[in-house]
Design a protein around this motif. Structure first.
Motif, PDB file in Angstrom:
ATOM      1  N   CYS A  65     -32.528  57.875  24.336  1.00  0.00           N
ATOM      2  CA  CYS A  65     -33.934  57.839  23.938  1.00  0.00           C
ATOM      3  C   CYS A  65     -34.158  58.624  22.645  1.00  0.00           C
ATOM      4  O   CYS A  65     -33.985  58.089  21.555  1.00  0.00           O
ATOM      5  CB  CYS A  65     -34.804  58.358  25.081  1.00  0.00           C
ATOM      6  SG  CYS A  65     -36.563  57.984  24.917  1.00  0.00           S
ATOM      7  N   HIS A  66     -34.480  59.902  22.740  1.00  0.00           N
ATOM      8  CA  HIS A  66     -34.912  60.653  21.566  1.00  0.00           C
ATOM      9  C   HIS A  66     -33.835  61.524  20.917  1.00  0.00           C
ATOM     10  O   HIS A  66     -34.117  62.204  19.930  1.00  0.00           O
ATOM     11  CB  HIS A  66     -36.118  61.541  21.922  1.00  0.00           C
ATOM     12  CG  HIS A  66     -37.435  60.869  21.705  1.00  0.00           C
ATOM     13  ND1 HIS A  66     -38.036  60.088  22.656  1.00  0.00           N
ATOM     14  CD2 HIS A  66     -38.259  60.834  20.622  1.00  0.00           C
ATOM     15  CE1 HIS A  66     -39.185  59.621  22.185  1.00  0.00           C
ATOM     16  NE2 HIS A  66     -39.342  60.056  20.958  1.00  0.00           N
ATOM     17  N   MET A  67     -32.624  61.508  21.439  1.00  0.00           N
ATOM     18  CA  MET A  67     -31.618  62.411  20.902  1.00  0.00           C
ATOM     19  C   MET A  67     -31.330  62.128  19.422  1.00  0.00           C
ATOM     20  O   MET A  67     -31.294  63.046  18.594  1.00  0.00           O
ATOM     21  CB  MET A  67     -30.318  62.353  21.696  1.00  0.00           C
ATOM     22  CG  MET A  67     -29.338  63.461  21.306  1.00  0.00           C
ATOM     23  SD  MET A  67     -27.872  63.536  22.374  1.00  0.00           S
ATOM     24  CE  MET A  67     -26.867  62.261  21.605  1.00  0.00           C
ATOM     25  N   ALA A  68     -31.141  60.856  19.072  1.00  0.00           N
ATOM     26  CA  ALA A  68     -30.833  60.505  17.675  1.00  0.00           C
ATOM     27  C   ALA A  68     -32.001  60.867  16.752  1.00  0.00           C
ATOM     28  O   ALA A  68     -31.794  61.333  15.626  1.00  0.00           O
ATOM     29  CB  ALA A  68     -30.508  59.025  17.568  1.00  0.00           C
ATOM     30  N   ILE A  69     -33.228  60.646  17.233  1.00  0.00           N
ATOM     31  CA  ILE A  69     -34.409  60.998  16.434  1.00  0.00           C
ATOM     32  C   ILE A  69     -34.476  62.505  16.224  1.00  0.00           C
ATOM     33  O   ILE A  69     -34.709  62.979  15.096  1.00  0.00           O
ATOM     34  CB  ILE A  69     -35.687  60.477  17.120  1.00  0.00           C
ATOM     35  CG1 ILE A  69     -35.736  58.951  17.056  1.00  0.00           C
ATOM     36  CG2 ILE A  69     -36.940  61.082  16.482  1.00  0.00           C
ATOM     37  CD1 ILE A  69     -36.873  58.328  17.837  1.00  0.00           C
ATOM     38  N   PRO A 119     -40.628  58.294  13.920  1.00  0.00           N
ATOM     39  CA  PRO A 119     -41.107  57.409  14.991  1.00  0.00           C
ATOM     40  C   PRO A 119     -41.862  58.187  16.066  1.00  0.00           C
ATOM     41  O   PRO A 119     -41.403  59.232  16.538  1.00  0.00           O
ATOM     42  CB  PRO A 119     -39.808  56.810  15.540  1.00  0.00           C
ATOM     43  CG  PRO A 119     -38.890  56.802  14.357  1.00  0.00           C
ATOM     44  CD  PRO A 119     -39.203  58.059  13.604  1.00  0.00           C
ATOM     45  N   GLY A 120     -43.043  57.665  16.410  1.00  0.00           N
ATOM     46  CA  GLY A 120     -43.919  58.328  17.376  1.00  0.00           C
ATOM     47  C   GLY A 120     -45.122  58.981  16.724  1.00  0.00           C
ATOM     48  O   GLY A 120     -46.100  59.292  17.405  1.00  0.00           O
ATOM     49  N   ASP A 163     -29.730  64.581  30.380  1.00  0.00           N
ATOM     50  CA  ASP A 163     -31.023  64.956  30.950  1.00  0.00           C
ATOM     51  C   ASP A 163     -32.035  63.832  30.750  1.00  0.00           C
ATOM     52  O   ASP A 163     -31.911  63.008  29.826  1.00  0.00           O
ATOM     53  CB  ASP A 163     -31.573  66.212  30.262  1.00  0.00           C
ATOM     54  CG  ASP A 163     -30.823  67.473  30.642  1.00  0.00           C
ATOM     55  OD1 ASP A 163     -30.064  67.433  31.634  1.00  0.00           O
ATOM     56  OD2 ASP A 163     -30.991  68.487  29.939  1.00  0.00           O
ATOM     57  N   ALA A 164     -33.053  63.796  31.608  1.00  0.00           N
ATOM     58  CA  ALA A 164     -34.161  62.867  31.393  1.00  0.00           C
ATOM     59  C   ALA A 164     -34.872  63.261  30.095  1.00  0.00           C
ATOM     60  O   ALA A 164     -35.118  64.446  29.845  1.00  0.00           O
ATOM     61  CB  ALA A 164     -35.134  62.920  32.558  1.00  0.00           C
ATOM     62  N   CYS A 165     -35.190  62.272  29.263  1.00  0.00           N
ATOM     63  CA  CYS A 165     -35.771  62.565  27.948  1.00  0.00           C
ATOM     64  C   CYS A 165     -37.119  63.267  28.089  1.00  0.00           C
ATOM     65  O   CYS A 165     -37.895  62.985  29.005  1.00  0.00           O
ATOM     66  CB  CYS A 165     -35.940  61.285  27.138  1.00  0.00           C
ATOM     67  SG  CYS A 165     -36.443  61.588  25.419  1.00  0.00           S
TER      68      CYS A 165
END
Length: 287
Positions: A18-22, A233-234, A5-7
């Motif tokens: 993108c953000h899956m690992a985070i 992060p973020g 999916d688009a993040c």
């Protein structure tokens, strides 16, 4: 979300890139009982770029104050500098009318811990130390920073508290690491302050920032290492300890309901950075 999916952050990348690992890391820490940020506290790439534009203007405003501040000027003149530079560059001073605050900047002298109100009758004198706290809204995005200024020749005790405050902020910044904790920053700051005979104000601290003037989390500077919210992060927040000569206790001016004074008339100093947690470290956005 599904891997392809688009993040959710709007980067245009697939979630797995993108953000899956985070997100997976956040879940692991949450399962251990740690305090983790909600997704709304993690700034998206688009938001980060817009907030950086606000931060650049905030820095320019503080630079303008640094160029013009001098003995004999009133704190009201500082307020005019802040208002003029901010508005001429398309911004809005964030403090102006915030919860009834009457001015565009906070100017806190000597025994004032924070939230000093500019006044044409408050004249900067030889030996004064003053914190100028500038906050900016640009295109709906917020930024914040403060600096200490010395008026001419100041006392050794004033020199020392400013020096130690600078060291506290830098040590707090060095302790801030992705996947660490807010308490790591607090412990570094409080340990250094106490080792030098100073105290850290407990009830007033830093804050999240970017989409609002004050967001979660509250950033304490007196909590233990390893405690408080996970640094993901973020995340974006301020490092701004208020260092007192004597007691950390304070009182608020009954006449204006804003200016915070040391309880024992000792000196206080504060320096504020605004920072962004990144995957590979911490970025200072304002100082």
């Amino acid at each position: 979300m599904e891997r392809n999916d688009a993040c959710w952050c709007g980067s245009g990348k697939k979630y797995k890139k993108c953000h899956m690992a985070i997100d997976e890391q956040i879940t692991l820490h949450a399962e251990k009982g740690e305090i983790v940020p909600s997704r709304k506290l993690l700034k998206t790439p688009f938001q980060i770029e817009k907030i950086k534009e606000s931060a650049a203007l905030n820095t320019a405003v503080l630079d303008a104050v640094a160029e013009q501040i001098h003995i004999g000027m009133s704190t009201e003149e500082i307020d005019r500098i802040v208002y003029d530079v901010t508005t001429k560059n398309g911004g809005i001073p964030a403090p102006l009318h915030y919860q009834g605050f009457p001015k565009s900047v906070c100017t806190s002298l000597n025994n004032e811990i924070c939230h000093g109100i500019p006044d044409e009758n408050i004249i900067l004198e030889e030996g004064d130390i003053i914190n100028v706290d500038v906050s900016t809204i640009l295109n709906g995005y917020f930024s914040d920073a403060s600096r200490m200024f010395k008026m001419g020749k100041i006392s050794e005790r004033a020199e020392r508290i400013i020096k130690v405050t600078e060291e506290c902020v830098e040590l707090g910044l060095a302790a801030a690491k992705p996947w660490g904790h807010l308490g790591d920053i607090a412990d570094a700051i409080n340990t250094h302050a106490q080792a030098n005979g100073y105290s850290v104000v407990e009830e007033i601290g830093g804050h999240g920032i970017g989409l609002q003037f004050h967001e979660d989390p509250f950033v304490s500077y007196v909590t233990p290492r390893g405690s408080e919210m996970l640094l993901v992060p973020g995340m974006m927040f301020t490092i701004e300890p208020m260092i007192n000569e004597g007691s950390p206790d304070f009182f608020v001016d009954e006449d204006n309901d804003w200016t915070v004074y040391t309880i024992d008339d000792g000196l206080s100093a504060q320096i504020e950075y605004m920072v962004l947690v990144k995957e590979d470290g911490i970025e200072v956005l304002t100082k």
